[in-house]
Design an enzyme around this catalytic site. Sequence first.
Site, short mmCIF file in Angstrom:
data_model
loop_
_atom_site.label_atom_id
_atom_site.label_comp_id
_atom_site.label_asym_id
_atom_site.label_seq_id
_atom_site.Cartn_x
_atom_site.Cartn_y
_atom_site.Cartn_z
N GLU A 1 -12.75 6.06 2.97
CA GLU A 1 -12.57 6.63 1.82
C GLU A 1 -13.95 6.45 0.68
O GLU A 1 -14.73 5.53 1.15
CB GLU A 1 -11.23 6.11 1.15
CG GLU A 1 -11.27 4.62 0.58
CD GLU A 1 -10.78 4.15 -0.51
OE1 GLU A 1 -11.02 4.70 -1.32
OE2 GLU A 1 -10.05 3.19 -0.27
N LYS B 1 -2.65 -3.95 -2.78
CA LYS B 1 -3.19 -4.65 -3.88
C LYS B 1 -2.37 -5.44 -4.71
O LYS B 1 -1.19 -4.99 -4.97
CB LYS B 1 -3.90 -3.49 -5.04
CG LYS B 1 -5.02 -2.68 -4.15
CD LYS B 1 -5.55 -1.54 -5.32
CE LYS B 1 -6.78 -0.67 -4.65
NZ LYS B 1 -6.15 0.17 -3.72
#
Length: 851
Positions: free
Chosen positions: A73, A210
Site C-alpha cells: 500500500e 492498530k
Amino acid sequence: MDARGTTRAVLHACVDVADTAKPCHRLGLFSQDAYRTALSGAITTESDEALSSYASRPLSSALQARKAVVALESTIITHGMPYPTNLQTARDVEALVVAGGAIPATIAILDGRLCVGLTPAQLEALAKEGPARAIKCSLRDLPWALASNAWGATTVASTLHIAKLANISVFVTGGVGGVHRGAEQTMDVSADLLELGRVPGMAVVCAGVKSILDISKTLEVLETQGVPVISYQTDAFPAFFTPDSGLRAPARVDSPGEVARMLQASIDARLRSSILVAVPNPVPAASAATQAAIEEALREAEVRGLAGKEVTPFLLQRVNEATGGASLKANIELIKNNARVGTAIAVALAEEKEEERRMEGGLMGKGQARGQGASGEWEVSYSSSASSLPASASASRSSPSPSQASPPPPAVVVVGGAVLDLVGSPKPASNDDHNDVKQQVQRLERGTSSPGIIRQKEGGVARNVAEGLTRLGVSTALVSTVAQDPAGAALVASLRALGPLLHLDCSNGNNEVELFYQAPHPAHRTASCLVALDEAGDLVAAVADMDIFTDCLTPQRVVAGLDAAAEAANIAGTSSTGERSSSCHSPSLALVVSDGNLAVPAFRALATACASRGLPLLFEPTSASKALLPLQARVLHLVSLMTPNLRELDVLAKALREEGGGRETGSHHEVVELEEHLIKALRDGSGGVSAEEEVMQLLRPNIDRVLVGMTDGVGVGAADGFQRKSNVEGWKGEKHLLVTLGKHGLVWASVSAAPNANKATKTRRDINIKYLPIPGGQAVEAMADCTGAGDTLVAGIVAALVRAVERGMEGALEMGLAAAIQSVQVNEAVPKHLTWEGLQATVARGRGKEF
C-alpha cells in the site's frame, strides 16, 4: 470541468470500477472468476479514458510468468511516516521483497491512473509530496481520484481491491484498520474490514490491528464477515506496536507453506473473503508507555473534534512524539518484518500453484467442467499433456487465439540432456536434547544402507540451464529428448509449466519444428540419474542412464533444432519491408549452450553449425568423463566459452598435452591434493602470497593449455570443413574459460579469439586471468543440495550476457555466482524463486551499493 462534468466523470469511473468486478447477483458480491479479469478490465491500457494502469515491466513479466508478486500500500508512505524516513522505508521494503524472490508492487493513484508497481522516480515523488498532494484514498474515494486526475495513496481497502484486479494474491501492510473506540456512538468502522470480507483469494499480511483501535470489536466484525484470522508463529493476536494484544488468536500457523495451503484451500472452497495473517512486531515499543501515549492522543483527538480518516494519521503522529520516536521505529521494523513473511508466503504460494499445474500436466488430459454453486454458475477448465504422450509436442499444445500475443523469439538455444534425477542424502537426526536446535547428521557408510531422504526431481544440465534462463526472463529454445513413459511425461509437464518463454517447438516458415523430441520407440527410456549426496550436500557418486541422447539427439535433429530457432529469430527480426539485418545471420539469437550429453557426431555438427552462423558456443562439460567431447569431436577451437570444474579442467589439459606430446598431468590423487591446496589458499593464503595469486599459480598451467587449444587449435585436429586455426570470434572477440571452485567462487581466464599467426601458442602475457570470489564475500556454509549449482551458474551468466549487463563478462560472472548461491541453499536444481531482480539485489548488496 464544470460541476456537471465532474459529476458525470465520477459516475463513469464508479461504473467502470464496478463493472470490471461483474457482480454475480444484486448484493454485489464478487465472484472468483470476476476478479480473474486481472488487467483486462479496470486496469487496462493507456487508451482507456476512464481508467488506466502503468504496471512496471518487471511486474508485468512476473504476472505473465506466474511468479511471486507482493502488493504494497502507499498510505503508509504519505500519511504514516515523515519524509525522508518514508522514502527510505519504502525502498527497504521493496528491496526485501526482491531479495526474498518476489516482485514488489507498490500501488498508488497518480494523475488519475491506477499504478501497480511504482518506478523509483514515482516512489520518490509520492514520498516527497506526501499528504500535501496525495489524498488518503479508500474505496469511496477511488471514483473521485480517478475522474479528477488526482494523486491518491491507497489504504488497505483500496489496495486490496486493486491488487485483486491485478491478479496478485499476497498483500503486505503495516496494520489493518478496524473498529474505532467509541464506535457505538460514531459508527466509525474501517472499510478495510468490509473489503477483507468480500475480496476472495487474498492473503493480507499485517502486524495485527492498530492498537489505537478497539481490537476486541474488530475481531468480532472480522468473524461476522467470515474472514479467517491467523497469527504467525504465536498464539496471541498482535496489536501493531506490541506483539500481544491480550487476546488469543483464532488460529495459528508456523510457516509460509501453511499459509499458502490455507489460502489455496480458501480458494478451492470458494470462500468470499480474504485471510488475515497477523505477524508479531519483532521490535516492539514499550507497552505501558505506548498505551499511555495512545490514551492521551485519543483524548486530544476528541477535544479537536477529529473524525473519519483524519484520526489515524493524527494518533500515529502524537504517539510517535510521546514515545520519543520509539513507536516510529517499531512501525518501520514491523513493516519490514511483514515484508519478509509476506514474500515467503508469496513464493510458497507460487510454488504450490506450479506444483499443481505440474501434477495436472502429467496426470490429466484436456477437459472442462461446469456446475452450479450457491452464488451462481461456475466453470472450471484445464488443459495439459496426458501421461501417454502424443507423437508430436505440438499436438498437445492448444493453438493460441489470434488475440493472444506471440511469445518472443528465442535469444538462446540450449542443447543437451533432460533427466529425471533420483537424489538421496543422509537423514538429519535430532539431538537428544530437544531444546538444542542443532542437529547431528548421519553419514553414508559403504556396504550397508543408510537412513536418508530420497527426492525425485527434474534435472539434466541442458534442462536446468533452460529453466534458469526462463525464470530469469530470457526467451530460450530447448533441444532435447524424452521417451513416451511416465518420467518423460513428468519432464514435459514441468517444462510446459514454465510458460511461453521456453520454446519446445519453433515455427520454421509454415512448418512447426519439434525441438523437444518425444522418442516413439517403446524400448527407449527417458534419461535418469541416481545421485548420492553426503551430509554436506556434496556429490558422492552418481549412476546415469543417458542412452536416449545417443540414439535420438542425432546430428540432423540437433542442427534442425538450431536452424528452426535461428529462423524464428530471423522472422522476428525482419522489417515490415521484408528486409533483414545484414549484420548478423540470426539477429535475435545471442548464444548457444550445449552440455556434454551429446554424441561426438552430434556435437561436431552443432559446433560447425554455430561457427557457420557466427554464433558463440558455450560448452558445459557436465562431468569429467564427458569433458573431452570437444576434443573427441575435434572442434575445441570452435568453442567460445567453457565452464569446467577443477577435475574437468585437469582431464582436458592432460588430453591436450598427450596429443601435443607434452608432459601428462598427475593422478586422481594429485588432483585431490590440488583441490585441498586451493581451498587452503583461498581460506588463508600462504607464504605471504595473496589467495588470488596462489590460485592463479596453481591453475595457470592447465588454464594456459586449454585456452591455447580453444584459440589456435594446436593439438586438437580439425573438424571437416574447418582449418585448424578457425575464424570463430568467440564472445565479444575473446575466448573464455570459467573454472568453477564450488563455494569458493571461480577463476576467469580469457584470451583474444584471433589465432596467433606468428607463434605456435599464445604467451602468458596474452592470457588474462582473475579470481572471483562469491559476491561480497558471502559464505555458503549450509548447503542443502549442490547438484544444480553449476547449471544455475551458467544460466545466470548467460542471462547477464544476453542482457548486456554493466562491466561485461565480469558483471555477468557476478550474476552467475549470485544465482549459484541461491541454488545450493534449496533442495531444487533451479530455485523456483530465482528472478533477475533478486540477482541484481544480491550483487548490489555484495558491492555495498543500494539497489
